[in-house]
Design a protein around this motif. Sequence first.
Motif, short mmCIF file in Angstrom:
data_model
loop_
_atom_site.label_atom_id
_atom_site.label_comp_id
_atom_site.label_asym_id
_atom_site.label_seq_id
_atom_site.Cartn_x
_atom_site.Cartn_y
_atom_site.Cartn_z
N VAL A 98 1.15 -1.25 0.16
CA VAL A 98 0.07 -0.25 0.12
C VAL A 98 0.95 1.40 0.03
N ARG A 99 0.56 2.81 -1.29
CA ARG A 99 0.97 3.64 -1.19
C ARG A 99 1.02 4.16 0.36
N ARG A 100 2.09 5.09 0.83
CA ARG A 100 1.47 6.18 1.70
C ARG A 100 1.71 7.43 1.45
N GLN A 101 1.18 7.93 0.41
CA GLN A 101 2.15 9.22 -0.52
C GLN A 101 2.00 10.51 1.00
N ASN A 102 0.81 10.36 1.68
CA ASN A 102 0.75 11.60 2.87
C ASN A 102 0.43 11.24 4.00
N ASP A 103 0.20 12.58 4.64
CA ASP A 103 -0.89 11.69 6.19
C ASP A 103 -2.21 11.24 5.43
N LEU A 104 -2.99 12.64 4.99
CA LEU A 104 -4.40 11.56 4.76
C LEU A 104 -4.36 10.48 3.85
N ALA A 105 -3.29 9.66 3.15
CA ALA A 105 -3.40 8.35 2.64
C ALA A 105 -2.94 7.45 3.87
N ARG A 106 -2.69 7.74 5.01
CA ARG A 106 -2.43 6.41 5.93
C ARG A 106 -3.45 5.92 6.66
N HIS A 107 -4.28 7.49 6.69
CA HIS A 107 -5.08 6.52 7.31
C HIS A 107 -6.93 6.03 6.17
N LEU A 108 -6.63 6.25 4.84
CA LEU A 108 -8.01 5.91 3.83
C LEU A 108 -6.98 5.06 3.46
N LEU A 109 -7.37 4.49 3.09
CA LEU A 109 -7.30 3.05 1.79
C LEU A 109 -7.53 2.88 0.61
N GLY A 110 -7.44 2.99 -0.71
CA GLY A 110 -7.64 2.75 -1.72
C GLY A 110 -8.89 1.86 -1.94
N LEU A 111 -9.75 1.67 -3.15
CA LEU A 111 -10.83 0.70 -2.27
C LEU A 111 -10.76 -0.83 -3.20
N THR A 112 -10.21 -0.86 -3.14
CA THR A 112 -9.33 -2.58 -3.64
C THR A 112 -8.38 -2.74 -2.91
N VAL A 113 -7.88 -2.46 -2.40
CA VAL A 113 -7.36 -2.50 -0.47
C VAL A 113 -8.87 -3.45 0.35
N GLN A 114 -9.22 -2.12 0.34
CA GLN A 114 -11.03 -1.94 1.48
C GLN A 114 -11.45 -3.91 1.47
N LYS A 115 -11.76 -3.78 0.10
CA LYS A 115 -12.30 -4.50 -0.84
C LYS A 115 -11.95 -5.89 -0.45
N LEU A 116 -10.53 -5.97 -0.59
CA LEU A 116 -9.44 -7.46 -0.58
C LEU A 116 -9.99 -7.85 1.22
N LEU A 117 -9.69 -6.32 1.81
CA LEU A 117 -9.56 -7.02 3.37
C LEU A 117 -10.72 -7.11 4.52
N LEU A 118 -12.15 -6.63 3.12
CA LEU A 118 -13.10 -6.88 4.01
C LEU A 118 -13.77 -9.16 3.04
N SER A 119 -13.42 -8.75 1.86
CA SER A 119 -13.74 -10.21 1.23
C SER A 119 -13.14 -11.24 1.24
N SER A 120 -11.60 -11.12 1.72
CA SER A 120 -10.82 -12.30 1.02
C SER A 120 -10.87 -13.30 2.23
N PRO A 121 -10.80 -14.41 2.45
CA PRO A 121 -11.08 -15.88 2.10
C PRO A 121 -10.26 -16.15 3.45
N SER A 122 -9.34 -15.10 3.74
CA SER A 122 -7.68 -16.18 3.78
C SER A 122 -7.55 -14.53 4.60
N ASP A 123 -6.27 -14.76 5.56
CA ASP A 123 -5.54 -13.36 6.15
C ASP A 123 -5.11 -12.52 5.27
N VAL A 124 -4.67 -11.36 5.49
CA VAL A 124 -4.62 -10.51 4.40
C VAL A 124 -3.44 -9.30 5.32
N LEU A 125 -1.84 -9.57 4.69
CA LEU A 125 -0.58 -8.72 5.12
C LEU A 125 -1.05 -7.43 3.93
N VAL A 126 -0.71 -6.77 4.95
CA VAL A 126 -0.37 -5.23 4.55
C VAL A 126 0.70 -4.34 4.44
N VAL A 127 1.43 -3.77 3.83
CA VAL A 127 2.72 -3.77 3.81
C VAL A 127 2.94 -2.70 2.92
#
Length: 127
Positions: A98-127
């Motif tokens: 996950v890109r963290r280009q500014n302070d706001l981006a650190r608190h918000l995730l893109g739609l793709t990442v949000q969907k994966l976090l909420l829908s993945s049947p496996s654990d998710v590691l965000v780097v």
Amino acid sequence: MAVVVGFIPTEVGFKALAAAREEAEQRGGPLVVVNVLRAGVEEDPRHADEQQLEIARDELRRTTVRVAFRQETTEDDIADVLLQVVEEERAELLVLGVRRQNDLARHLLGLTVQKLLLSSPSDVLVV
């Protein structure tokens, strides 16, 4: 159990690749590296070309687990493609950079990442 990494050829993508390699080795692997191409958007910087894929292969040459590379094309949602691969591989972990280009981006995730976090049947590691 398999580890799947959503790979993009950026600094963040290579950090995710390294984290995924470590996780696959700890878990007994395999590691599945997935780069998703958007149909009709050839100039997308998230698309890995053959040279970038070769650099990724070089990064993984010394791993002790089996590595598979997949380049998938979609006209739809990138998250859906990654979720399908996780299910097909019966992965126990999905790794994302996950890109963290500014302070706001650190608190918000893109739609793709949000969907994966909420829908993945496996654990998710965000780097």
